[in-house]
Structure formats: structure tokens, C-alpha cells
Design a protein around this motif. Structure first.
Motif, PDB file in Angstrom:
ATOM      1  N   GLU A  88      -0.721  -1.680  -3.466  1.00 28.42           N
ATOM      2  CA  GLU A  88      -1.120  -0.387  -4.043  1.00 28.42           C
ATOM      3  C   GLU A  88       0.040   0.230  -4.833  1.00 28.42           C
ATOM      4  O   GLU A  88      -0.138   0.651  -5.986  1.00 28.42           O
ATOM      5  CB  GLU A  88      -1.578   0.573  -2.944  1.00 28.42           C
ATOM      6  N   LEU A  89       1.215   0.250  -4.226  1.00 29.70           N
ATOM      7  CA  LEU A  89       2.355   0.839  -4.932  1.00 29.70           C
ATOM      8  C   LEU A  89       2.701   0.008  -6.171  1.00 29.70           C
ATOM      9  O   LEU A  89       3.079   0.554  -7.216  1.00 29.70           O
ATOM     10  CB  LEU A  89       3.566   0.964  -3.999  1.00 29.70           C
ATOM     11  N   LEU A  92       0.533   1.175  -8.970  1.00 26.90           N
ATOM     12  CA  LEU A  92       0.944   2.485  -9.465  1.00 26.90           C
ATOM     13  C   LEU A  92       2.195   2.362 -10.333  1.00 26.90           C
ATOM     14  O   LEU A  92       2.298   2.982 -11.397  1.00 26.90           O
ATOM     15  CB  LEU A  92       1.178   3.452  -8.293  1.00 26.90           C
ATOM     16  N   ASP A 315       3.092   3.589   4.502  1.00 26.47           N
ATOM     17  CA  ASP A 315       1.886   4.344   4.137  1.00 26.47           C
ATOM     18  C   ASP A 315       2.194   5.792   3.727  1.00 26.47           C
ATOM     19  O   ASP A 315       1.673   6.262   2.700  1.00 26.47           O
ATOM     20  CB  ASP A 315       0.847   4.294   5.275  1.00 26.47           C
ATOM     21  N   VAL A 318       3.605   5.806   0.165  1.00 26.10           N
ATOM     22  CA  VAL A 318       2.585   5.603  -0.878  1.00 26.10           C
ATOM     23  C   VAL A 318       1.724   6.862  -1.017  1.00 26.10           C
ATOM     24  O   VAL A 318       1.364   7.258  -2.132  1.00 26.10           O
ATOM     25  CB  VAL A 318       1.730   4.349  -0.578  1.00 26.10           C
ATOM     26  N   ALA A 319       1.436   7.526   0.099  1.00 24.25           N
ATOM     27  CA  ALA A 319       0.666   8.777   0.038  1.00 24.25           C
ATOM     28  C   ALA A 319       1.420   9.816  -0.795  1.00 24.25           C
ATOM     29  O   ALA A 319       0.821  10.521  -1.624  1.00 24.25           O
ATOM     30  CB  ALA A 319       0.411   9.301   1.456  1.00 24.25           C
ATOM     31  N   ARG A 322       1.116   8.824  -4.464  1.00 20.38           N
ATOM     32  CA  ARG A 322      -0.228   9.142  -4.966  1.00 20.38           C
ATOM     33  C   ARG A 322      -0.361  10.629  -5.263  1.00 20.38           C
ATOM     34  O   ARG A 322      -0.867  11.023  -6.321  1.00 20.38           O
ATOM     35  CB  ARG A 322      -1.288   8.753  -3.928  1.00 20.38           C
ATOM     36  N   GLU A 323       0.084  11.414  -4.313  1.00 20.26           N
ATOM     37  CA  GLU A 323      -0.029  12.865  -4.458  1.00 20.26           C
ATOM     38  C   GLU A 323       0.778  13.334  -5.669  1.00 20.26           C
ATOM     39  O   GLU A 323       0.312  14.178  -6.447  1.00 20.26           O
ATOM     40  CB  GLU A 323       0.494  13.519  -3.175  1.00 20.26           C
ATOM     41  N   ILE A 325       1.402  11.675  -8.332  1.00 21.11           N
ATOM     42  CA  ILE A 325       0.722  11.258  -9.564  1.00 21.11           C
ATOM     43  C   ILE A 325      -0.527  12.106  -9.818  1.00 21.11           C
ATOM     44  O   ILE A 325      -0.970  12.263 -10.954  1.00 21.11           O
ATOM     45  CB  ILE A 325       0.357   9.748  -9.468  1.00 21.11           C
ATOM     46  N   LEU A 327      -3.364  11.673  -7.620  1.00 24.07           N
ATOM     47  CA  LEU A 327      -4.483  10.818  -7.177  1.00 24.07           C
ATOM     48  C   LEU A 327      -4.960  11.248  -5.796  1.00 24.07           C
ATOM     49  O   LEU A 327      -4.154  11.679  -4.980  1.00 24.07           O
ATOM     50  CB  LEU A 327      -4.027   9.351  -7.129  1.00 24.07           C
TER      51      LEU A 327
END
Ligand code: ADP
Ligand code: NA
Length: 327
Positions: A88-89, A92, A315, A318-319, A322-323, A325, A327
């Protein structure tokens, strides 16, 4: 506390370069760093891997880490594909890494071979996945062999770009750690090429699981030159210098000390003694690997536990990304 992240690919043929350039240093570092050691199976599949062999080699590499002295209680040992944060990362970060940066990566050019158009997109994006591996743990230090220096610089560039784009210090810039007397072990057949798992010639490398006869044969056939005497001249006598460095690294001495001991001896004497030394250092590791491999379920348990601990660190990172960015 400072945290290290490092890994190796489960592509088989684990060799002396992996041991001296990486794994052996991790064993020392685990005492002073929070340590995360990965079996990078997602990197391995950037080139074709037979599924059954991949499973076996993943366990084998885990066994090698532990046999070499990495403590699975103190360190996090796991395989990359078990922790989805890595892929996932990686995606991104792919989205904010300029293609121009990847075009400068020399390892891709080497690994892609002549017909670059046929190389996988994954092989091309490999350095971004490596950046994700490291940044998902906010690793402060990354112990690697010299061959990974360029990829580590790219990791730093990607982290810095991310932080600049979003005007927030989310991803710390990791420091490379290139340690030891043999940070770049060269092929036994060609002093200008690094010792590598993928070298088609088995005589180019010493594998961790080679027995005495095999090591003796490989060192006997190892390329040197016709000059008499033992001197350390990396530019002029690269093959001889490589064997002296390997000797020094295995024996915990400097290259000067090795040269002083053998100054007037024929080089075959060095090769014979190096055989003994390699058997003495690698033999017990190979034996312990064999013992561990007899219980694959136990290896799988260690990996599963490691993956749980890895997720607990990666995790939340990555959270946060995401935040940041949106997402
Ligand atoms: P390989 O390059 O043989 O496929 P990996 O990519 O799995 O191996 O690398 C695992 C680790 O071993 C990395 O830290 C890498 O820098 C190190 N390494 C690989 N080859 C060598 C070498 N010839 N000399 C020193 N270190 C090496
Ligand atoms: Na490598």
C-alpha cells in the motif's frame, strides 16, 4: 529508540556476500537497535519465481537469519507479503516519485538485461517498494551492502519529497549503515562483478550451505593472477584483493594483517587457509539451518508472530500517510 530495517530476497543461493555485507552485521546491531528484519518476497517476484521454490526459500532464509544469530524474540522477523502496509505504501509513494529518478537506478539496468522493454514494471518500481519497506517502519538506520547505496539515497529523496509536498514531517530520512571489512564481496570468477545470487555460474559464489568439498573446489577455481606474492592492490589485482578482504572479514582482522601473514607465501596457501576459515564460520550456520528446516511449521509460526509485530508498527504509519494525502 533508534530502529533499523533491513532485508534479503528469498531467491535461493544465499551467499557469503549476503552474510558479510548484511546478515552478520544485523546480528551485532540487534543489541543496540530495535530491529526489523524482513524476507522481501515481494521484491523476489519482480523476476519469475517458481511458487513451490519461493515457499521453501522463504523458510530457508528465515532459518538462515536465525541460524546466523538473529534472535526472533528480540527482533521482528517476517515476510513482506504478510504485511500489506508494504504494497500500500509503495503505491502511495509511486504516485509521487518522478520517473526520472528511477531512470537513474543502475541496478535496474543490470537486472533488466539487454531487452529492457521486457522487464516487469515491478522490477522498475523495485526501489520505491524498498523505500516503502523502510519508511513504513520510520527506520532511522538501514544496514546494507554497498550495492544498495543508490536505492537508499532514493529512499531519502522520496521521504524528503513527501514531507515537502505535504509541508509536514511525516517520514524521517533514514541513514545508511555500510559496515564491515567486506561491504562489497565480488564474484570469485570476475573481480569486477559483485557476488550475486543470480550469477549463472555456481563457481562465482560461496553459498552459506556449501559443504567443505564444495567450498574447497570453488576457492581452488577462484580466479587470481599469475603474479607471485600476496599484496593488497584492489585496482591492479581485484580478484586477489577480494579474497584477502573475505579472509579479513571472516577472521575479524584487517587486510594489512592478512597480507603481513602471507607476504611471501604462494597464493594457494591463502586459498587453503581461507577454505578452513570459511568452513569454520559457515559450517555451524548451515548445520543450524538444516535443524530448523526440519520443522517448517515452527518457522511459519515465527514468521506469523513477526508479521503481527510488524503490522503493529507499520499500519499506523500508513494510516498517517493516507490521512496526510487526504485518503
Ligand atoms: P542479492 O543482491 O545477492 O540478490 P539481496 O538483494 O537479497 O541479495 O541482498 C541482501 C543483502 O545482501 C543486501 O543488504 C545487500 O546489500 C547485501 N549484499 C548482496 N550482495 C552482496 C555482496 N556481493 N557483497 C556485500 N553485500 C551484498
Ligand atoms: Na541486492
Amino acid at each position: 529508540m533508534a530502529r533499523i530495517f533491513s532485508g534479503a530476497q528469498p531467491t535461493g543461493n544465499l551467499h557469503l556476500g549476503n552474510y558479510l555485507g548484511a546478515i552478520r552485521n544485523w546480528v551485532t546491531l540487534q543489541d543496540s537497535y530495535e530491529s526489523v528484519f524482513c524476507i522481501v518476497d515481494l521484491h523476489a517476484i519482480t523476476v519469475w519465481q517458481d511458487p513451490k521454490a519461493l515457499i521453501r526459500q522463504t523458510r530457508e532464509l528465515t532459518a538462515a537469519y536465525i541460524a546466523a544469530g538473529i534472535d526472533p524474540e528480540r527482533c521482528v522477523i517476517f515476510n513482506q507479503s504478510a504485511v500489506t502496509a508494504h504494497s500500500e505504501l509503495a503505491w502511495l509513494l509511486n504516485c509521487m516519485t518522478p520517473i526520472g529518478w528511477l531512470n537513474r537506478m543502475t541496478q535496474f539496468k543490470e537486472k533488466a538485461g539487454k531487452d529492457r522493454e521486457k522487464a516487469s514494471l515491478g522490477l522498475y518500481a523495485y526501489p520505491v517498494l524498498m523505500a516503502a519497506d523502510i519508511l513504513a517502519y520510520k527506520a532511522t538506520h538501514v544496514p546494507v551492502g554497498e550495492d544498495q547505496k543508490q536505492h537508499l539515497e532514493l529512499t531519502r529523496d522520496i521521504a524528503q519529497r513527501f514531507n515537502q509536498l505535504y509541508e509536514k514531517d511525516v517520514l524521517p530520512l533514514p541513514e545508511p549503515m555500510i559496515l564491515g571489512a567486506a561491504t562489497r564481496v565480488m564474484s570469485l570468477r570476475d573481480g569486477t562483478k559483485k557476488m550475486s545470487k543470480s550469477d549463472p555460474s555456481d563457481y562465482a559464489r560461496i553459498n552459506l550451505t556449501d559443504d567443505r568439498d564444495t567450498i574447497a573446489q570453488k576457492l581452488k577455481k577462484a580466479r587470481t593472477d599469475s603474479e607471485p606474492g600476496v599484496t593488497y592492490e584492489p585496482e591492479r589485482r581485484p580478484e586477489v584483493a577480494n579474497l584477502i578482504r573475505i579472509y579479513a572479514a571472516l577472521d575479524g582482522r584487517t587486510t594489512d594483517q592478512v597480507v603481513a601473514d602471507y607476504a611471501d607465501a604462494p597464493f594457494t596457501t591463502v586459498k587453503t587457509r581461507l577454505t578452513d576459515l570459511a568452513v569454520e564460520k559457515l559450517g555451524p550456520i548451515a548445520e543450524e539451518m538444516k535443524r530448523l528446516m526440519a520443522d517448517p511449521a515452527e518457522i511459519d509460526r515465527i514468521l506469523a508472530k513477526g508479521a503481527d509485530r510488524a503490522r503493529a508498527i507499520a499500519d499506523p504509519v500508513v494510516a498517517e500517510v493516507r490521512e496526510t494525502i487526504g485518503l
